[in-house]
Design a protein around this motif. Structure first.
Motif, PDB file in Angstrom:
ATOM      1  N   ARG A   9      -3.064  44.806 135.203  1.00  0.00           N
ATOM      2  CA  ARG A   9      -2.654  43.846 136.234  1.00  0.00           C
ATOM      3  C   ARG A   9      -3.326  44.140 137.567  1.00  0.00           C
ATOM      4  NH1 ARG A   9       3.021  45.296 138.398  1.00  0.00           N
ATOM      5  NH2 ARG A   9       1.735  47.074 139.010  1.00  0.00           N
ATOM      6  N   THR A  10      -3.297  45.401 137.986  1.00  0.00           N
ATOM      7  CA  THR A  10      -3.846  45.763 139.283  1.00  0.00           C
ATOM      8  C   THR A  10      -5.340  45.481 139.347  1.00  0.00           C
ATOM      9  OG1 THR A  10      -2.158  47.470 139.579  1.00  0.00           O
ATOM     10  CG2 THR A  10      -4.154  47.652 140.921  1.00  0.00           C
ATOM     11  N   ARG A  11      -6.052  45.835 138.290  1.00  0.00           N
ATOM     12  CA  ARG A  11      -7.492  45.606 138.281  1.00  0.00           C
ATOM     13  C   ARG A  11      -7.812  44.115 138.273  1.00  0.00           C
ATOM     14  NH1 ARG A  11     -10.568  49.602 134.228  1.00  0.00           N
ATOM     15  NH2 ARG A  11     -12.296  48.694 135.387  1.00  0.00           N
ATOM     16  N   CYS A  12      -7.030  43.339 137.529  1.00  0.00           N
ATOM     17  CA  CYS A  12      -7.241  41.883 137.511  1.00  0.00           C
ATOM     18  C   CYS A  12      -6.959  41.279 138.881  1.00  0.00           C
ATOM     19  CB  CYS A  12      -6.357  41.227 136.455  1.00  0.00           C
ATOM     20  SG  CYS A  12      -6.846  41.531 134.742  1.00  0.00           S
TER      21      CYS A  12
ATOM     22  N   LEU B 244     -11.326  38.563 128.074  1.00  0.00           N
ATOM     23  CA  LEU B 244     -11.633  38.615 126.648  1.00  0.00           C
ATOM     24  C   LEU B 244     -10.964  39.837 126.026  1.00  0.00           C
ATOM     25  CD1 LEU B 244     -13.384  37.180 124.454  1.00  0.00           C
ATOM     26  CD2 LEU B 244     -15.208  38.795 125.039  1.00  0.00           C
ATOM     27  N   VAL B 245     -10.188  39.617 124.965  1.00  0.00           N
ATOM     28  CA  VAL B 245      -9.483  40.700 124.274  1.00  0.00           C
ATOM     29  C   VAL B 245     -10.198  41.002 122.958  1.00  0.00           C
ATOM     30  CG1 VAL B 245      -7.294  41.464 123.257  1.00  0.00           C
ATOM     31  CG2 VAL B 245      -7.287  39.989 125.291  1.00  0.00           C
ATOM     32  N   ILE B 246     -10.553  42.259 122.772  1.00  0.00           N
ATOM     33  CA  ILE B 246     -11.168  42.686 121.520  1.00  0.00           C
ATOM     34  C   ILE B 246     -10.290  43.751 120.879  1.00  0.00           C
ATOM     35  CG2 ILE B 246     -13.488  42.129 122.331  1.00  0.00           C
ATOM     36  CD1 ILE B 246     -13.967  45.089 122.781  1.00  0.00           C
ATOM     37  N   ASP B 247     -10.474  43.947 119.594  1.00  0.00           N
ATOM     38  CA  ASP B 247      -9.607  44.807 118.799  1.00  0.00           C
ATOM     39  C   ASP B 247     -10.431  45.910 118.147  1.00  0.00           C
ATOM     40  OD1 ASP B 247      -7.916  45.964 116.960  1.00  0.00           O
ATOM     41  OD2 ASP B 247      -7.412  44.115 115.911  1.00  0.00           O
ATOM     42  N   GLU B 248     -10.080  47.155 118.453  1.00  0.00           N
ATOM     43  CA  GLU B 248     -10.785  48.281 117.843  1.00  0.00           C
ATOM     44  C   GLU B 248     -10.656  48.218 116.318  1.00  0.00           C
ATOM     45  OE1 GLU B 248     -11.059  53.100 118.339  1.00  0.00           O
ATOM     46  OE2 GLU B 248      -9.090  52.155 118.405  1.00  0.00           O
ATOM     47  N   GLY B 249     -11.768  48.326 115.641  1.00  0.00           N
ATOM     48  CA  GLY B 249     -11.763  48.324 114.191  1.00  0.00           C
ATOM     49  C   GLY B 249     -11.685  46.951 113.567  1.00  0.00           C
ATOM     50  N   HIS B 250     -11.602  45.908 114.403  1.00  0.00           N
ATOM     51  CA  HIS B 250     -11.475  44.539 113.892  1.00  0.00           C
ATOM     52  C   HIS B 250     -12.592  43.653 114.433  1.00  0.00           C
ATOM     53  CE1 HIS B 250      -9.408  40.919 112.393  1.00  0.00           C
ATOM     54  NE2 HIS B 250      -9.652  40.386 113.576  1.00  0.00           N
TER      55      HIS B 250
ATOM     56  N   MET C 141      -6.378  32.044 135.051  1.00  0.00           N
ATOM     57  CA  MET C 141      -7.063  32.888 134.094  1.00  0.00           C
ATOM     58  C   MET C 141      -6.772  32.390 132.679  1.00  0.00           C
ATOM     59  SD  MET C 141      -6.051  36.794 133.022  1.00  0.00           S
ATOM     60  CE  MET C 141      -6.147  37.429 134.682  1.00  0.00           C
ATOM     61  N   ALA C 142      -7.808  32.339 131.846  1.00  0.00           N
ATOM     62  CA  ALA C 142      -7.641  32.061 130.426  1.00  0.00           C
ATOM     63  C   ALA C 142      -7.837  33.360 129.664  1.00  0.00           C
ATOM     64  CB  ALA C 142      -8.645  31.012 129.948  1.00  0.00           C
ATOM     65  N   ILE C 143      -6.983  33.625 128.705  1.00  0.00           N
ATOM     66  CA  ILE C 143      -7.108  34.822 127.883  1.00  0.00           C
ATOM     67  C   ILE C 143      -7.438  34.405 126.458  1.00  0.00           C
ATOM     68  CG2 ILE C 143      -5.936  36.851 126.970  1.00  0.00           C
ATOM     69  CD1 ILE C 143      -4.397  37.083 129.498  1.00  0.00           C
ATOM     70  N   THR C 144      -8.516  34.948 125.933  1.00  0.00           N
ATOM     71  CA  THR C 144      -8.977  34.584 124.598  1.00  0.00           C
ATOM     72  C   THR C 144      -9.506  35.819 123.889  1.00  0.00           C
ATOM     73  OG1 THR C 144     -10.388  33.044 123.351  1.00  0.00           O
ATOM     74  CG2 THR C 144     -11.316  33.989 125.357  1.00  0.00           C
TER      75      THR C 144
ATOM     76  N   LEU D  53     -13.746  37.948 133.635  1.00  0.00           N
ATOM     77  CA  LEU D  53     -13.081  38.950 134.463  1.00  0.00           C
ATOM     78  C   LEU D  53     -13.263  40.349 133.886  1.00  0.00           C
ATOM     79  CD1 LEU D  53     -11.287  39.104 137.006  1.00  0.00           C
ATOM     80  CD2 LEU D  53      -9.302  38.967 135.507  1.00  0.00           C
ATOM     81  N   GLY D  54     -13.319  40.430 132.559  1.00  0.00           N
ATOM     82  CA  GLY D  54     -13.478  41.718 131.917  1.00  0.00           C
ATOM     83  C   GLY D  54     -13.098  41.626 130.454  1.00  0.00           C
ATOM     84  N   THR D  55     -13.067  42.792 129.812  1.00  0.00           N
ATOM     85  CA  THR D  55     -12.733  42.886 128.398  1.00  0.00           C
ATOM     86  C   THR D  55     -11.606  43.892 128.214  1.00  0.00           C
ATOM     87  OG1 THR D  55     -15.025  42.414 127.767  1.00  0.00           O
ATOM     88  CG2 THR D  55     -13.622  43.401 126.095  1.00  0.00           C
TER      89      THR D  55
END
Length: 260
Positions: free
Chosen positions: A65-68, A218-224, A80-83, A243-245
């Protein structure tokens, strides 16, 4: 109806809602927001941070939150859109917990919009019964004030997705939706609006809608998430303010929790 005074922006305590524009029916009255009494056990089961004890897992969302907010405030961004590149990465949970974290700021309010008409998840995460939502506004001019829900968390309002839309991409970039986004982000200076979106590689909703928000997370998943998926998603978002990952479900023992 039960007034929720703490959902009204402190900078404008007399405001009862959003003004209606000529030819439009945008009207959001926070003082009429329905209150949902959450099941704390369900929230814990769904990993909603409002039910979590203080710890590293909760702190990770606060740091996100703080970084965003630092970046968004610097650019005067409000939306913000989160995908994610693909299904199963946890972007809806990230959207919900980030919105809660935003609302924890005493000088902020947050609006969480479920814009994933293909697979809406926000109601399920909070234990809210399915009902009318954004699609009903877009299709039938249903008053938004009747669909907004306070999920038992101060300064947070949820707008559910509503019924499925077969032409969701077209509706998300329609003039009516664009007017709504502009109104949402201009009415209250301290409000952050988060749109939970479907995966960018499996549906074109996010790509079609991205020009109308200030930034994308952008949300990514370790191992996926595969490297080529991430590169493809990045190429699609090359003209968008990324904004970031978020590296979700990390197994780094130095973190010691499952989450962002």
């Amino acid at each position: 109806m039960n007034p929720i005074e703490n959902l009204v922006e402190k900078s404008n305590p007399a405001a009862a809602g959003l003004a209606t524009q000529p030819g439009d029916k945008v009207s959001i009255a926070y003082t009429q927001t329905r209150v949902h009494s959450p099941d704390q056990n369900l929230l814990k089961q769904n990993r909603i941070i409002s039910a979590a004890l203080p710890g590293k897992w909760l702190e990770s969302y606060r740091m996100l939150r703080t970084r965003c907010l630092q970046q968004m405030d610097a650019m005067e961004w409000k939306t913000m859109a989160i995908t994610s590149p693909s299904d199963g990465t946890g972007n809806s949970l990230t959207a919900a917990n980030l919105a809660i974290s935003m609302a924890m700021e005493l000088d902020r309010t947050a609006l969480l919009v479920d814009a994933n008409f293909q697979n809406p998840s926000i109601n399920q995460l909070f234990g809210i019964q399915p009902g009318a939502g954004l699609s009903d506004y877009l299709l039938n001019d249903t008053e938004l004030s009747s669909m907004l829900i306070n999920p038992g968390i101060e300064r947070l309002v949820v707008l559910p997705a509503g019924k499925p839309l077969f032409n969701s991409t077209e509706m998300l970039r329609s003039p009516k939706m664009v007017r709504l986004v502009n109104e949402l982000k201009s009415r209250y200076p301290s409000r952050i609006i988060i749109f939970d979106m479907p995966p960018i590689l499996s549906h074109d909703d996010t790509l079609g809608f991205s020009p109308y928000v200030d930034c994308v997370l952008l949300v990514i998943d370790e191992g996926h998430t595969k490297t080529d998926q991430l590169k493809h998603a990045a190429s699609l978002l090359k003209d968008t303010n990324v904004l970031g990952t978020v590296f979700n479900k990390a197994t780094d023992i130095k973190i010691g929790y499952t989450g962002v």
